[in-house]
Design a protein around this motif. Structure first.
Motif, PDB file in Angstrom:
ATOM      1  N   LEU A   1     -10.564  12.814  -4.446  1.00  0.00           N
ATOM      2  CA  LEU A   1     -10.635  11.364  -4.582  1.00  0.00           C
ATOM      3  C   LEU A   1     -10.486  10.624  -3.257  1.00  0.00           C
ATOM      4  CD1 LEU A   1     -10.954   9.171  -6.731  1.00  0.00           C
ATOM      5  CD2 LEU A   1      -8.494   9.240  -7.108  1.00  0.00           C
ATOM      6  N   TYR A   2      -9.570  11.103  -2.426  1.00  0.00           N
ATOM      7  CA  TYR A   2      -9.308  10.377  -1.169  1.00  0.00           C
ATOM      8  C   TYR A   2      -9.708  11.183   0.071  1.00  0.00           C
ATOM      9  CZ  TYR A   2      -5.925   8.521  -4.564  1.00  0.00           C
ATOM     10  OH  TYR A   2      -5.318   8.036  -5.692  1.00  0.00           O
ATOM     11  N   GLY A   3     -10.242  12.386  -0.129  1.00  0.00           N
ATOM     12  CA  GLY A   3     -10.518  13.250   1.026  1.00  0.00           C
ATOM     13  C   GLY A   3      -9.215  13.603   1.729  1.00  0.00           C
TER      14      GLY A   3
ATOM     15  N   LEU B   1      13.588  -1.664  -3.980  1.00  0.00           N
ATOM     16  CA  LEU B   1      12.598  -0.786  -3.335  1.00  0.00           C
ATOM     17  C   LEU B   1      11.996   0.100  -4.399  1.00  0.00           C
ATOM     18  CD1 LEU B   1      15.209  -0.356  -0.718  1.00  0.00           C
ATOM     19  CD2 LEU B   1      12.921  -1.114  -0.060  1.00  0.00           C
ATOM     20  N   GLU B   2      10.716   0.397  -4.258  1.00  0.00           N
ATOM     21  CA  GLU B   2      10.006   1.169  -5.283  1.00  0.00           C
ATOM     22  C   GLU B   2       9.368   2.422  -4.688  1.00  0.00           C
ATOM     23  OE1 GLU B   2       7.017  -1.565  -6.663  1.00  0.00           O
ATOM     24  OE2 GLU B   2       8.470  -2.949  -7.538  1.00  0.00           O
ATOM     25  N   PRO B   3      10.151   3.311  -4.090  1.00  0.00           N
ATOM     26  CA  PRO B   3       9.541   4.487  -3.470  1.00  0.00           C
ATOM     27  C   PRO B   3       9.069   5.490  -4.515  1.00  0.00           C
ATOM     28  CG  PRO B   3      11.915   4.718  -3.459  1.00  0.00           C
ATOM     29  CD  PRO B   3      11.630   3.351  -4.042  1.00  0.00           C
ATOM     30  N   GLY B   4       7.967   6.126  -4.247  1.00  0.00           N
ATOM     31  CA  GLY B   4       7.468   7.190  -5.109  1.00  0.00           C
ATOM     32  C   GLY B   4       7.273   8.451  -4.291  1.00  0.00           C
ATOM     33  N   ARG B   5       6.194   8.421  -3.507  1.00  0.00           N
ATOM     34  CA  ARG B   5       5.780   9.608  -2.751  1.00  0.00           C
ATOM     35  C   ARG B   5       6.884  10.181  -1.861  1.00  0.00           C
ATOM     36  NH1 ARG B   5       0.259  10.130  -1.262  1.00  0.00           N
ATOM     37  NH2 ARG B   5       0.115   7.875  -1.548  1.00  0.00           N
ATOM     38  N   VAL B   6       7.616   9.301  -1.175  1.00  0.00           N
ATOM     39  CA  VAL B   6       8.584   9.795  -0.191  1.00  0.00           C
ATOM     40  C   VAL B   6       9.706  10.583  -0.878  1.00  0.00           C
ATOM     41  CG1 VAL B   6      10.023   7.696  -0.156  1.00  0.00           C
ATOM     42  CG2 VAL B   6       9.870   9.134   1.884  1.00  0.00           C
TER      43      VAL B   6
ATOM     44  N   GLY C   1       0.828  -1.213   0.000  1.00  0.00           N
ATOM     45  CA  GLY C   1       0.000   0.000   0.000  1.00  0.00           C
ATOM     46  C   GLY C   1       0.851   1.245   0.000  1.00  0.00           C
ATOM     47  N   SER C   2       0.174   2.375   0.023  1.00  0.00           N
ATOM     48  CA  SER C   2       0.854   3.660  -0.117  1.00  0.00           C
ATOM     49  C   SER C   2       0.492   4.569   1.055  1.00  0.00           C
ATOM     50  CB  SER C   2       0.396   4.280  -1.443  1.00  0.00           C
ATOM     51  OG  SER C   2       1.196   5.354  -1.813  1.00  0.00           O
ATOM     52  N   GLN C   3       1.363   5.560   1.306  1.00  0.00           N
ATOM     53  CA  GLN C   3       1.187   6.506   2.419  1.00  0.00           C
ATOM     54  C   GLN C   3       1.056   5.755   3.748  1.00  0.00           C
ATOM     55  OE1 GLN C   3       1.928   9.443   2.822  1.00  0.00           O
ATOM     56  NE2 GLN C   3       0.852  10.188   4.581  1.00  0.00           N
TER      57      GLN C   3
ATOM     58  N   ALA D   1       3.864  14.449  -5.590  1.00  0.00           N
ATOM     59  CA  ALA D   1       3.549  13.053  -5.913  1.00  0.00           C
ATOM     60  C   ALA D   1       2.065  12.922  -6.230  1.00  0.00           C
ATOM     61  CB  ALA D   1       3.896  12.137  -4.737  1.00  0.00           C
ATOM     62  N   TYR D   2       1.756  12.224  -7.286  1.00  0.00           N
ATOM     63  CA  TYR D   2       0.364  11.971  -7.680  1.00  0.00           C
ATOM     64  C   TYR D   2      -0.407  13.285  -7.869  1.00  0.00           C
ATOM     65  CZ  TYR D   2       1.972   7.486  -6.017  1.00  0.00           C
ATOM     66  OH  TYR D   2       2.722   6.348  -5.815  1.00  0.00           O
ATOM     67  N   GLY D   3       0.305  14.302  -8.289  1.00  0.00           N
ATOM     68  CA  GLY D   3      -0.305  15.590  -8.593  1.00  0.00           C
ATOM     69  C   GLY D   3      -0.487  15.657 -10.097  1.00  0.00           C
TER      70      GLY D   3
ATOM     71  N   GLY E   1       6.897  -0.004  -2.699  1.00  0.00           N
ATOM     72  CA  GLY E   1       7.081   1.343  -2.147  1.00  0.00           C
ATOM     73  C   GLY E   1       6.167   1.510  -0.954  1.00  0.00           C
ATOM     74  N   GLY E   2       5.690   2.732  -0.758  1.00  0.00           N
ATOM     75  CA  GLY E   2       4.636   2.915   0.238  1.00  0.00           C
ATOM     76  C   GLY E   2       4.965   3.781   1.429  1.00  0.00           C
ATOM     77  N   LEU E   3       6.246   4.129   1.607  1.00  0.00           N
ATOM     78  CA  LEU E   3       6.576   4.930   2.784  1.00  0.00           C
ATOM     79  C   LEU E   3       5.879   6.291   2.699  1.00  0.00           C
ATOM     80  CD1 LEU E   3       8.173   5.069   5.397  1.00  0.00           C
ATOM     81  CD2 LEU E   3      10.143   5.887   4.097  1.00  0.00           C
TER      82      LEU E   3
ATOM     83  N   ILE F   1      -6.110  15.926  -7.902  1.00  0.00           N
ATOM     84  CA  ILE F   1      -7.381  15.266  -7.565  1.00  0.00           C
ATOM     85  C   ILE F   1      -7.384  14.618  -6.181  1.00  0.00           C
ATOM     86  CG2 ILE F   1      -6.904  12.952  -8.496  1.00  0.00           C
ATOM     87  CD1 ILE F   1      -9.703  13.011  -9.753  1.00  0.00           C
ATOM     88  N   ARG F   2      -6.249  14.632  -5.486  1.00  0.00           N
ATOM     89  CA  ARG F   2      -6.152  13.870  -4.239  1.00  0.00           C
ATOM     90  C   ARG F   2      -7.222  14.233  -3.197  1.00  0.00           C
ATOM     91  NH1 ARG F   2      -2.529  13.531  -1.080  1.00  0.00           N
ATOM     92  NH2 ARG F   2      -2.598  11.286  -0.862  1.00  0.00           N
ATOM     93  N   PRO F   3      -7.466  15.522  -2.918  1.00  0.00           N
ATOM     94  CA  PRO F   3      -8.500  15.824  -1.927  1.00  0.00           C
ATOM     95  C   PRO F   3      -9.877  15.309  -2.360  1.00  0.00           C
ATOM     96  CG  PRO F   3      -7.095  17.732  -2.274  1.00  0.00           C
ATOM     97  CD  PRO F   3      -6.748  16.742  -3.347  1.00  0.00           C
TER      98      PRO F   3
HETATM   99  N1  LLP Z   1       5.093   0.022  -6.250  1.00  0.00           N
HETATM  100  C1  LLP Z   1       3.847  -0.347  -6.594  1.00  0.00           C
HETATM  101  C2  LLP Z   1       3.624  -1.685  -7.133  1.00  0.00           C
HETATM  102  C3  LLP Z   1       2.784   0.560  -6.430  1.00  0.00           C
HETATM  103  O1  LLP Z   1       1.551   0.193  -6.761  1.00  0.00           O
HETATM  104  C4  LLP Z   1       3.038   1.854  -5.910  1.00  0.00           C
HETATM  105  C5  LLP Z   1       1.949   2.831  -5.755  1.00  0.00           C
HETATM  106  C6  LLP Z   1       4.367   2.194  -5.586  1.00  0.00           C
HETATM  107  C7  LLP Z   1       5.363   1.248  -5.757  1.00  0.00           C
HETATM  108  C8  LLP Z   1       4.741   3.547  -5.055  1.00  0.00           C
HETATM  109  O2  LLP Z   1       4.127   3.804  -3.845  1.00  0.00           O
HETATM  110  P1  LLP Z   1       4.538   5.112  -2.981  1.00  0.00           P
HETATM  111  O3  LLP Z   1       5.969   4.921  -2.526  1.00  0.00           O
HETATM  112  O4  LLP Z   1       4.391   6.295  -3.830  1.00  0.00           O
HETATM  113  O5  LLP Z   1       3.569   5.085  -1.864  1.00  0.00           O
HETATM  114  N2  LLP Z   1      -2.669   8.141  -6.105  1.00  0.00           N
HETATM  115  C9  LLP Z   1      -2.503   7.747  -4.718  1.00  0.00           C
HETATM  116  C10 LLP Z   1      -1.367   6.774  -4.509  1.00  0.00           C
HETATM  117  C11 LLP Z   1      -1.474   5.531  -5.369  1.00  0.00           C
HETATM  118  C12 LLP Z   1      -0.350   4.567  -5.133  1.00  0.00           C
HETATM  119  C13 LLP Z   1      -0.365   3.488  -6.161  1.00  0.00           C
HETATM  120  N3  LLP Z   1       0.728   2.587  -6.085  1.00  0.00           N
HETATM  121  C14 LLP Z   1      -2.355   8.993  -3.866  1.00  0.00           C
HETATM  122  O6  LLP Z   1      -2.353  10.092  -4.400  1.00  0.00           O
HETATM  123  O7  LLP Z   1      -2.282   8.893  -2.652  1.00  0.00           O
END
Ligand code: LLP
Length: 423
Positions: A320-322, A277-282, A201-203, A375-377, A243-245, A316-318
């Motif tokens: 879509l996800y509040g 590791l697959e970080p995005g948001r962090v 998961g994420s966040q 991120a996700y903007g 990812g997900g941090l 769209i984050r607010p």
């Molecule tokens: N790896 C996989 C397989 C994923 O599905 C994701 C995110 C990541 C890595 C990266 O996750 P992060 O480190 O960024 O948490 N649009 C949503 C977030 C969707 C996340 C989808 N998958 C938002 O704005 O909160």
């Protein structure tokens, strides 16, 4: 830590005043700080220094070429989920041996493209996908390196839309049934088993779900997979933990990359494997803002609205996800505080950046920065209500670069045609 700071009452991105960017580039506009992006990447990467690892930046979080190029130059690999993301990664000179391909719905042409590009591995999410990979690889005389995305059934305690590692999710294969799928994979001629993968998961704002997921994967890997796979002549060389941090949007206190890395490295003890590791948001979340201009203030009997020129089409984050996005005045404002909704121009009541937010009363023409929008903007922006997408601006020291120009009205209709019968 980020590089959006007030200097003499005025917000800067590194050495550039946001007011100047607004005057020269217009609003709404996404603004990123290169120093923050690089710093976040380095801090994350160095946190894992003690483990053999590859950081694969998750392209879905922010796919602008300039940012991807900056990460590639730092040695980053990439986590992709479509041919479009692969195209972007290759465009910036990414090393295909550091690209992992996840997603439940990979299409034939996407698989072919990735195979021909020589990516590190496909994170396979179902048995049917496995067979499709084998067949497609055979068709072009290649062998597909795969890892199985296992679903460990761990609650990441985050928003349900971005929880992916629970049994009810569409992602991955049940960890308990994965041995069966692995066995099938080893028997396929055009597939090579190289790893195991999981993303829950994420966040996420606590290490516990990561640790729990790793423990489940590890237990399974040690007890079942490693031995069985060896017997079948395959060796699991990569462990991809996704990812997900999480980051601090408001009052969250997510673990620092160091704490997160320590907990994970502890869970790897005795394992001879390359960690992915697959970080995005962090990496990008707090390295970007959405700059908007107040258009109107509107008061009804019961509510106050601050109407800005960015909307759910841009961020769209607010809606879509509040989710919470901090909003700060670009020029510090000592006016009385009001409680207001900050909304955009889109014709939906879901079009808001903030609800009942206490904010110093702005006036028409003031600039507001929607924080933590890196991120996700832009990646989730659309042309809804036929608004051209905003530009993306990258600040580097006291310079800024437009790394994606604002869309024009002509861009809006690009590719549309009117059939002759209607002319
Ligand atoms: N790896 C996989 C397989 C994923 O599905 C994701 C995110 C990541 C890595 C990266 O996750 P992060 O480190 O960024 O948490 N649009 C949503 C977030 C969707 C996340 C989808 N998958 C938002 O704005 O909160």
């Amino acid at each position: 830590m980020n590089h959006f700071e007030y200097r003499n009452g005025e917000m800067f991105a590194e050495g550039v005043a946001l007011k100047r960017i607004a005057q020269e580039v217009g609003t709404p506009a996404y603004i990123y700080s290169l120093a923050t992006l690089k710093r976040h990447f380095k801090v994350f990467d160095q946190a894992f220094a003690k483990a053999r690892h590859i950081v694969c930046f998750s392209v879905k979080a922010n796919s602008n070429l300039a940012l991807l190029r900056a990460f590639a130059k730092e040695g980053s690999g990439f986590d992709i989920v479509s041919e479009g993301e692969l195209f972007r990664a290759l465009k910036v000179g990414a090393d295909p041996r550091k690209i992992v391909f996840s997603g439940v719905g990979k299409k034939r042409q996407e698989i072919e493209y990735a195979l021909k590009s020589g990516i590190l591995m496909f994170n396979v999410e179902s048995e049917e996908e496995l067979f499709a990979l084998d067949e497609i690889a055979a068709g072009i005389g290649k062998k597909a390196p795969i890892s199985l995305r296992v679903n460990p059934d761990v609650d990441p305690q985050t928003h349900p839309y971005i929880s992916t590692g629970m049994k009810k999710a569409k992602f991955g294969v049940d960890i308990k049934k994965s041995l069966e799928t692995y066995r099938k994979a080893v028997s396929l001629k055009n597939v090579e088993v190289v790893g195991v993968d999981c993303h829950i998961g994420s966040q996420l704002t606590s290490v516990t779900p990561f640790v729990d997921a790793l423990a489940k994967v590890r237990e399974y890997l040690d007890r079942v997979l490693a031995g069985e796979m060896k017997k079948e002549g395959a060796q699991i060389r990569y462990l991809d933990l996704g990812g997900g941090l999480g980051i601090n949007y408001h009052d969250e206190t997510p673990p620092l990359p160091d704490e997160y890395a320590k907990a994970i490295i502890q869970g790897l003890e005795g394992l001879d494997i390359t960690l992915i590791l697959e970080p995005g948001r962090v990496i990008v979340g707090n390295a970007g803002i959405l700059l908007t201009e107040v258009q109107y203030i509107k008061e009804t009997d019961t509510k106050k609205f601050i109407i800005v020129d960015g909307g759910m089409n841009d961020l769209i984050r607010p809606a879509l996800y509040g989710s919470y996005q901090a909003i700060q005045p670009v020029i510090e404002n000592n006016a009385d505080k009001v409680v207001a909704d900050v909304v955009g121009p889109i014709c939906e009541s879901g079009d808001f950046f903030a609800k009942d937010r206490e904010i110093a009363r702005p006036k028409r023409g003031d600039l507001l920065a929607v924080m933590s929008a890196g991120a996700y903007g832009f990646t989730m922006a659309s042309n809804y209500n036929s608004h051209p997408k905003p530009p993306e601006v990258l600040v580097d020291g006291d310079q800024y670069y437009i790394v994606r120009r604002r869309e024009s009205l002509d861009d809006l209709i690009n590719g549309e045609t009117i059939p002759a019968s209607l002319q």
